[in-house]
Enzyme design. Structure first.
Site, mmCIF file in Angstrom:
data_model
loop_
_atom_site.group_PDB
_atom_site.id
_atom_site.type_symbol
_atom_site.label_atom_id
_atom_site.label_comp_id
_atom_site.label_asym_id
_atom_site.label_seq_id
_atom_site.Cartn_x
_atom_site.Cartn_y
_atom_site.Cartn_z
ATOM 1 C CG ASP A 107 6.333 -77.787 16.338
ATOM 2 O OD1 ASP A 107 7.263 -78.324 15.707
ATOM 3 O OD2 ASP A 107 5.396 -77.188 15.773
ATOM 4 C CG ASN A 139 -5.278 -74.792 11.709
ATOM 5 O OD1 ASN A 139 -4.110 -74.527 11.439
ATOM 6 N ND2 ASN A 139 -5.624 -75.522 12.753
ATOM 7 C CG HIS A 191 -0.979 -74.787 12.869
ATOM 8 N ND1 HIS A 191 -1.479 -76.053 13.073
ATOM 9 C CD2 HIS A 191 0.055 -74.960 11.990
ATOM 10 C CE1 HIS A 191 -0.772 -76.918 12.366
ATOM 11 N NE2 HIS A 191 0.145 -76.288 11.702
ATOM 12 C CD GLU A 223 -3.657 -76.649 15.851
ATOM 13 O OE1 GLU A 223 -3.665 -75.875 14.884
ATOM 14 O OE2 GLU A 223 -3.586 -77.891 15.711
HETATM 15 P P1 PGA Z 1 3.545 -78.888 6.421
HETATM 16 O O1 PGA Z 1 3.045 -78.346 7.809
HETATM 17 O O2 PGA Z 1 4.866 -78.231 6.185
HETATM 18 O O3 PGA Z 1 3.717 -80.368 6.613
HETATM 19 O O4 PGA Z 1 2.543 -78.511 5.415
HETATM 20 C C1 PGA Z 1 3.164 -76.993 8.089
HETATM 21 C C2 PGA Z 1 2.560 -76.695 9.423
HETATM 22 O O5 PGA Z 1 1.641 -77.410 9.849
HETATM 23 O O6 PGA Z 1 3.007 -75.719 10.067
#
Ligand code: PGA
Length: 240
Positions: A67, A135, A137, A142
């Site tokens: 992404d 959450n 994702h 999302e």
């Molecule tokens: P993080 O994010 O590695 O910064 O915890 C993971 C994600 O949002 O997929």
């Protein structure tokens, strides 16, 4: 799903890194799916060290990132392209022309979905690395995202904006939209390695293992994949 519980983020990075290196050593033209955020950093640190110590050749490796923030170009310090260059690509002998990150200046979903065509043209992803949001994702898919989604422009939830504010000077600077590989794009990978560290990921990891696939927790789609390894530290595994 295979589950590996590790003692630390550093150990998780070694376990994941060795899975990636085995693939790189055993495949003539490996295609990796890569992630950003804090989670994969220990893996990238290990990959850099091992690659330098053992002169591991990345010249035949192709990578696709999950992404990118909409509105941030490659030279923007908070862009995921910049992150990948800094955290991995600048330190190994990969050919940057073989590293792909979705374009933060993409305007339409038609344009966005060409990313999936590009992945297919390189033979598909052999191994996808994933983090997970609080959450549930994966990528920036999302809650509520269709299981059939391909690469598209998505809205970030307030929970994700809040969680990612730590990377920006100000919460208002966090972009509200991203371009993300879809859930279908991710599921097309032949093998998936998901990493999660810390108590804040415990609920998502509990739901990943205990819920039937549900749009409310996008990560649960991984239960429909036949080759997923989940690497978690004790905190992330604390509700299992
Ligand atoms: P993080 O994010 O590695 O910064 O915890 C993971 C994600 O949002 O997929």
């Amino acid at each position: 799903m295979n589950k590996i519980i590790v003692k630390s983020e550093e150990e998780g990075g070694i376990v994941a890194g060795d899975i990636l290196l085995d693939l790189i050593k055993s495949t003539s033209k490996p295609v990796l799916g890569l992630a950003t955020g804090s989670t994969p950093i220990s893996t990238y640190k290990y990959l850099i060290k091992k690659s330098n110590d053992e002169s591991i050749d990345w010249s035949n490796v192709t990578t696709f990132n999950l992404d990118e923030y909409i509105g941030l170009g490659p030279e923007h310090k908070k862009s995921y392209r910049y992150f990948m260059n800094e955290e991995l690509f600048n330190h190994i002998n990969i050919n940057k022309d073989n590293t792909f990150v979705p374009d933060g200046h993409t305007k339409t979903n038609e344009e966005a979905s060409k990313y999936d065509d590009l992945i297919s043209s390189k033979g598909g992803i052999d191994l996808q690395v994933l983090g997970i949001g609080t959450n549930g994702h994966i990528g920036f898919n999302e809650p509520g995202t269709s299981f059939d989604s391909v690469t598209s422009i998505v809205d970030l939830t307030s929970e994700t904006i809040e969680a990612n504010a730590r990377f920006f000077d100000n919460k208002n600077d966090v972009p509200k939209k991203a371009i993300s590989m879809g859930l279908k794009s991710i599921m097309n990978a032949r093998k998936i390695v998901l990493l999660a560290f810390g108590k804040q990921k415990a609920e998502a990891i509990k739901n990943l293992f205990n819920l039937k696939p549900s749009l409310d927790w996008p990560c649960t789609i991984l239960n429909n994949h036949n080759d997923v390894t989940v690497i978690v530290d004790e905190d992330a595994a604390s509700l299992l």
